[in-house]
Design an enzyme around this catalytic site. Structure first.
Site, short mmCIF file in Angstrom:
data_model
loop_
_atom_site.label_atom_id
_atom_site.label_comp_id
_atom_site.label_asym_id
_atom_site.label_seq_id
_atom_site.Cartn_x
_atom_site.Cartn_y
_atom_site.Cartn_z
N SER A 142 2.30 -6.02 8.71
CA SER A 142 3.74 -6.30 8.78
C SER A 142 4.04 -7.34 9.85
O SER A 142 3.33 -7.44 10.86
CB SER A 142 4.51 -5.02 9.07
OG SER A 142 5.86 -5.29 9.38
N TYR A 155 6.51 2.77 13.26
CA TYR A 155 5.96 1.92 12.20
C TYR A 155 5.17 0.76 12.80
O TYR A 155 4.03 0.49 12.40
CB TYR A 155 7.09 1.41 11.30
CG TYR A 155 6.62 0.51 10.18
CD1 TYR A 155 6.03 1.06 9.04
CD2 TYR A 155 6.75 -0.87 10.26
CE1 TYR A 155 5.59 0.23 8.00
CE2 TYR A 155 6.32 -1.70 9.23
CZ TYR A 155 5.74 -1.13 8.10
OH TYR A 155 5.31 -1.95 7.08
#
Length: 238
Positions: A142, A155
């Site tokens: 990400s 996350y």
């Protein structure tokens, strides 16, 4: 010996980028080993893959099942004797918000799915990849790793850990046949993105199908890079 049909494991294969990648591999004639939690969604994917004239092996499993991952490696070894590619796409967004209000269960699940499960998968299927003529692995990461932000703590911690883990694995095999890379898809028109950014216009984002076309190239026998971080928007020039 040249292998005509490659065996590719895809996690998180029932929706979003994983589903699109599984279908793209099927179009290429690869045998897809599709892993996801939802059996019903996997069966729907299987119907679509069969309609393309290809085939899939369905693995309904929660990646928090460590014993299940170990069993998967044994079953694939007994059935095929090798694995040619691995697309580690499955991911959990977890709780977005202040770290001080994030419950321990949510935090631990996010780390377990996004980081720990991939470590167990590497241990379970690594030996099978080494039996391939051209083993390839790619892990979906990400943009929050190079650009950390508030409220994404669990996350982005899990993805940062994943990147470190993958780079270590790549370095361990830099002089061997195995090629290991990371893939940052950026913002994509998926359910997870909509959950994270509910006010965003999804029509401004690339589709999972467009992103998957670039992702699957990283498990192609022609891929020579290793230990690299491929970014979709840099690849397509947007």
């Amino acid at each position: 010996m040249t292998q005509t049909k490659r065996l590719i494991l895809v996690t998180g294969a029932s929706r979003g980028i994983g589903r699109a990648a599984a279908l793209e591999l099927a179009r290429q004639g690869d045998l897809v080993i599709a892993l996801a939690r939802s059996k019903a969604a996997l069966e729907k994917l299987d119907d679509e893959i069969r309609a393309l004239g290809s085939e899939a092996l369905l693995v309904p499993m929660d990646l928090k099942d460590t014993k299940g991952i170990e069993t998967l490696g044994k079953v694939l070894g007994e059935k095929f004797g090798r694995l040619d590619g691995f697309i580690a796409n499955a991911g959990l967004l977890g709780t977005l918000g202040p770290l001080e209000t994030c419950g321990p269960r949510s935090f631990e699940e996010t780390i377990q799915v996004n980081l720990t499960a991939n470590a167990h998968l590497i241990r379970a299927i690594g030996p099978l990849l080494h039996r391939s003529d051209a083993p390839r692995a790619v892990f979906v990461t990400s943009g929050v790793v190079p650009r950390p932000r508030a409220f994404w703590g669990p996350y982005q911690a899990s993805k940062a850990g994943l990147e470190s883990l993958v780079k270590a694995w790549a370095d361990e095999h830099e002089n061997m046949a195995l090629r290991v890379n990371l893939f940052d898809p950026g913002a994509v028109r998926t359910g997870m993105r909509a959950e994270a950014m509910p006010g965003e216009d999804p029509m401004t984002l690339p589709t999972p199908e467009a992103v998957a076309k670039e992702l699957v190239k990283l498990v192609s026998p022609s891929e020579t890079r290793t230990g690299q971080r491929a970014v979709y928007r840099e690849i397509v020039g947007t």
